[in-house]
Design a protein around this motif. Sequence first.
Motif, PDB file in Angstrom:
ATOM      1  N   PHE A 160      32.640  45.963   5.772  1.00  0.00           N
ATOM      2  CA  PHE A 160      31.639  45.362   4.891  1.00  0.00           C
ATOM      3  C   PHE A 160      32.083  45.328   3.435  1.00  0.00           C
ATOM      4  O   PHE A 160      31.335  44.877   2.569  1.00  0.00           O
ATOM      5  N   VAL A 216      30.488  39.141   2.732  1.00  0.00           N
ATOM      6  CA  VAL A 216      29.696  39.861   3.736  1.00  0.00           C
ATOM      7  C   VAL A 216      28.428  40.418   3.091  1.00  0.00           C
ATOM      8  O   VAL A 216      27.353  40.414   3.685  1.00  0.00           O
ATOM      9  N   HIS A 230      23.026  41.163   0.827  1.00  0.00           N
ATOM     10  CA  HIS A 230      22.722  42.601   0.924  1.00  0.00           C
ATOM     11  C   HIS A 230      23.069  43.288  -0.391  1.00  0.00           C
ATOM     12  O   HIS A 230      23.770  44.306  -0.405  1.00  0.00           O
ATOM     13  N   GLY A 279      31.192  45.518  13.230  1.00  0.00           N
ATOM     14  CA  GLY A 279      30.026  45.663  12.375  1.00  0.00           C
ATOM     15  C   GLY A 279      28.934  46.389  13.120  1.00  0.00           C
ATOM     16  O   GLY A 279      29.206  47.298  13.892  1.00  0.00           O
ATOM     17  N   THR A 339      24.746  45.858  15.013  1.00  0.00           N
ATOM     18  CA  THR A 339      23.543  45.134  15.399  1.00  0.00           C
ATOM     19  C   THR A 339      22.615  46.149  16.026  1.00  0.00           C
ATOM     20  O   THR A 339      23.034  47.213  16.464  1.00  0.00           O
ATOM     21  N   TRP A 395      21.685  42.390  12.159  1.00  0.00           N
ATOM     22  CA  TRP A 395      23.112  42.316  12.480  1.00  0.00           C
ATOM     23  C   TRP A 395      23.868  42.113  11.189  1.00  0.00           C
ATOM     24  O   TRP A 395      23.387  41.491  10.251  1.00  0.00           O
ATOM     25  N   ARG A 396      25.039  42.684  11.146  1.00  0.00           N
ATOM     26  CA  ARG A 396      25.976  42.444  10.032  1.00  0.00           C
ATOM     27  C   ARG A 396      27.369  42.651  10.594  1.00  0.00           C
ATOM     28  O   ARG A 396      27.668  43.704  11.138  1.00  0.00           O
ATOM     29  N   ASN A 404      20.579  32.416   3.900  1.00  0.00           N
ATOM     30  CA  ASN A 404      21.596  32.937   4.813  1.00  0.00           C
ATOM     31  C   ASN A 404      21.625  32.097   6.097  1.00  0.00           C
ATOM     32  O   ASN A 404      21.066  32.473   7.123  1.00  0.00           O
ATOM     33  N   SER A 425      22.755  33.745   9.542  1.00  0.00           N
ATOM     34  CA  SER A 425      21.765  34.600  10.210  1.00  0.00           C
ATOM     35  C   SER A 425      20.566  33.808  10.689  1.00  0.00           C
ATOM     36  O   SER A 425      19.992  34.115  11.744  1.00  0.00           O
TER      37      SER A 425
END
Length: 172
Positions: free
Chosen positions: A28, A33, A37, A77, A79, A99-100, A138, A141
């Motif tokens: 991250f 990314v 956030h 990542g 989720t 999720w990321r 985003n 997403s």
Amino acid sequence: MPTVPYPTPSVHLRVPTDEDALAWHRVFDDPEVMEFHGGRSAEFSVYEELTARQRRHDAERGHCLWTVLDDAGEVLGFTGAQPWPHTSFGPVGETEIGWRLGRAAWGRGYATAAARTTLERVRDTGVREIVAMINARNERSLAVARRLGMRQAETYTIPVSEQAAYCFRLEL
């Protein structure tokens, strides 16, 4: 956005380990990314606390933000689902899916595959409805939420950024 090849890729989810704090910090550590956030990388200690909290959620609730791994065992990542973490805005008291993934995993179907597995696991714990809070800008997403069959329900303003966020809902 590239088309996701079908069948979707194989993913593996595990309760985050102490070592995953470092892996999450590494994947991250990218402004793209983190764009939605806070816009910048978080300190390693944030991921230490986050992985510890997720282990508690899993023990107490049967679900958490799980570490996502590919077939080679590489951390992509996370989720999973957790209680909505804010008390001043958003779907207070609800269970949120999230999720990321690191940028290297984008556009390959991993987020959708991992989120589908999350929905199955969360349904098995007795959760009846799940929400996803997504920054209105985003697009990646938003597309995942729509592929999961979620419906856009409410719009909130994110207090820190004053940007719009959509709350998607899905009955399980």
